[in-house]
Design an enzyme around this catalytic site. Structure first.
Site, PDB file in Angstrom:
ATOM      1  N   TYR A  29      -5.619 -10.378  -5.142  1.00 19.19           N
ATOM      2  CA  TYR A  29      -6.654 -10.507  -3.831  1.00 19.19           C
ATOM      3  C   TYR A  29      -5.943  -9.891  -2.739  1.00 19.19           C
ATOM      4  O   TYR A  29      -6.187  -9.200  -1.819  1.00 19.19           O
ATOM      5  CB  TYR A  29      -7.087 -12.096  -3.830  1.00 19.19           C
ATOM      6  CG  TYR A  29      -7.579 -12.516  -2.645  1.00 19.19           C
ATOM      7  CD1 TYR A  29      -9.138 -11.838  -2.514  1.00 19.19           C
ATOM      8  CD2 TYR A  29      -7.278 -13.087  -1.501  1.00 19.19           C
ATOM      9  CE1 TYR A  29      -9.809 -12.228  -1.809  1.00 19.19           C
ATOM     10  CE2 TYR A  29      -8.132 -13.381  -0.484  1.00 19.19           C
ATOM     11  CZ  TYR A  29      -9.292 -13.034  -0.572  1.00 19.19           C
ATOM     12  OH  TYR A  29     -10.300 -13.386   0.551  1.00 19.19           O
ATOM     13  N   SER A  32     -13.157 -28.266   0.051  1.00 17.76           N
ATOM     14  CA  SER A  32     -14.265 -28.690  -0.895  1.00 17.76           C
ATOM     15  C   SER A  32     -13.620 -29.418  -2.010  1.00 17.76           C
ATOM     16  O   SER A  32     -14.182 -30.411  -2.464  1.00 17.76           O
ATOM     17  CB  SER A  32     -14.825 -27.452  -1.471  1.00 17.76           C
ATOM     18  OG  SER A  32     -13.944 -26.717  -1.910  1.00 17.76           O
TER      19      SER A  32
END
Length: 319
Positions: free
Chosen positions: A148, A192
């Site tokens: 990433y 989350s």
């Protein structure tokens, strides 16, 4: 109105950020093509837009060329949380690099303006705090997060080379931690994770001692920055940091979410993941100067609708 209406492509348009951006662009009076391969995005995020005659959805992977006609491109396609981008690291790198190449090629053919959704991960585990755009970063090129980090760094390289070599109109936004409704419940991101664990009464997992810091930007603030960046003069390319400079420790976040949900969850500690950054805080002076932008929504204010969103998913038995 017709002359002002643009045809805008949003890659990753069914994802967390992409779906909010599609909604904003439609509200601003544009035609929007939402492109997604639905690896992490979901049709549920854009179902309410399907009846809009100015919205279309296209199942497509950005690693493959795309032929269409557009005025602007927001390139958001890429899994952005460690569990998702580490699940298939080779594909993650391909999405960043080949995706950038394909979208840049499309922008060049259409003479379109294009924005790259880059990331604070280009700074790696920073040795400079807070991080200005001039900082080149401290990145492990062979670690578990490298697919990433380095994929996004390479995408930035491609954007600037297309700008220099082909005079392409580019914008690069470096996104810091963002949260809000429509986040994927299993994306492994701290906001989350903590909210779902708290609402379910599960133990809240904090890695290390929880003294590592993050800066949390509410999604509406971030989308405003995107739109303002795309509207800047062509001679301003970025990169520009987009995030909230107010810093919190992970422990502070966990305690705040427990209090706001009224949860009886306990905090447990686990070892730090590989290459987990100790500090992450944007220097947003450039965004203030060039975009006239800074976040308006405080953490507590943004957590309320985010908690309500996840509570609704739990009530419906979806998580």
């Amino acid at each position: 109105m017709y002359a002002l209406r643009k045809r805008i492509l949003v890659t990753g348009g069914a994802g967390f950020l992409g779906s909010h951006l599609c909604e904003r662009l439609l509200n601003d009076g544009h035609d929007v093509i939402c492109l997604d391969n639905f690896f992490t995005g979901t049709r549920d995020n854009v179902l309410h837009l399907l009846d809009n005659p100015h919205f279309e959805i296209l199942r497509h992977d950005v690693t493959q060329p795309l032929y269409t006609e557009v005025d602007e491109i927001y390139n958001l396609a890429c899994p952005a949380s460690p569990p998702h981008y580490q699940a298939d690291p080779v594909q993650t790198t391909k999405t960043s690099v080949l995706g950038a190449l394909n979208m840049l090629g499309l922008a060049r053919r259409c003479k379109a303006k294009i924005m790259q959704a880059s990331t604070s991960e280009v700074y790696g585990d920073p040795e400079v705090h807070p991080q200005p755009e001039s900082y080149w970063g401290h990145v492990n090129p062979i670690g578990f997060r490298s697919c990433y980090d380095e994929g996004k760094r390479c995408a930035e390289t491609l954007f600037f080379d297309y700008h220099r070599q082909h005079k392409l109109r580019i914008k690069v936004a470096r996104i810091f931690n963002t949260y809000g409704p429509k986040m994927h419940p299993n994306d492994g991101r701290v906001v989350s994770n903590f909210i779902v664990q708290a609402l379910k009464g599960h133990d809240i997992t904090v890695y290390g001692e929880g003294q590592q810091t993050r800066s949390f930007c509410y999604v509406d603030d971030l989308i405003e920055a995107f739109v303002r960046l795309m509207g800047t003069p062509d001679d301003f390319t970025g990169p520009v940091n987009t995030g909230n400079p107010v810093e919190f420790t992970i422990m502070e976040l966990a305690e705040k979410i427990i209090a706001m949900t009224g949860s009886k969850s306990k905090i447990i500690h686990k070892p730090l993941p590989h290459d987990d950054p100790r500090q992450r805080q944007p220097d947003i002076q450039l965004a203030k100067e060039k975009l006239g932008w800074e976040p308006k929504i405080k953490l507590e204010e943004g957590l309320k609708p985010t908690i309500s969103y996840f509570a609704s998913l739990i009530e419906q038995g979806l998580i």
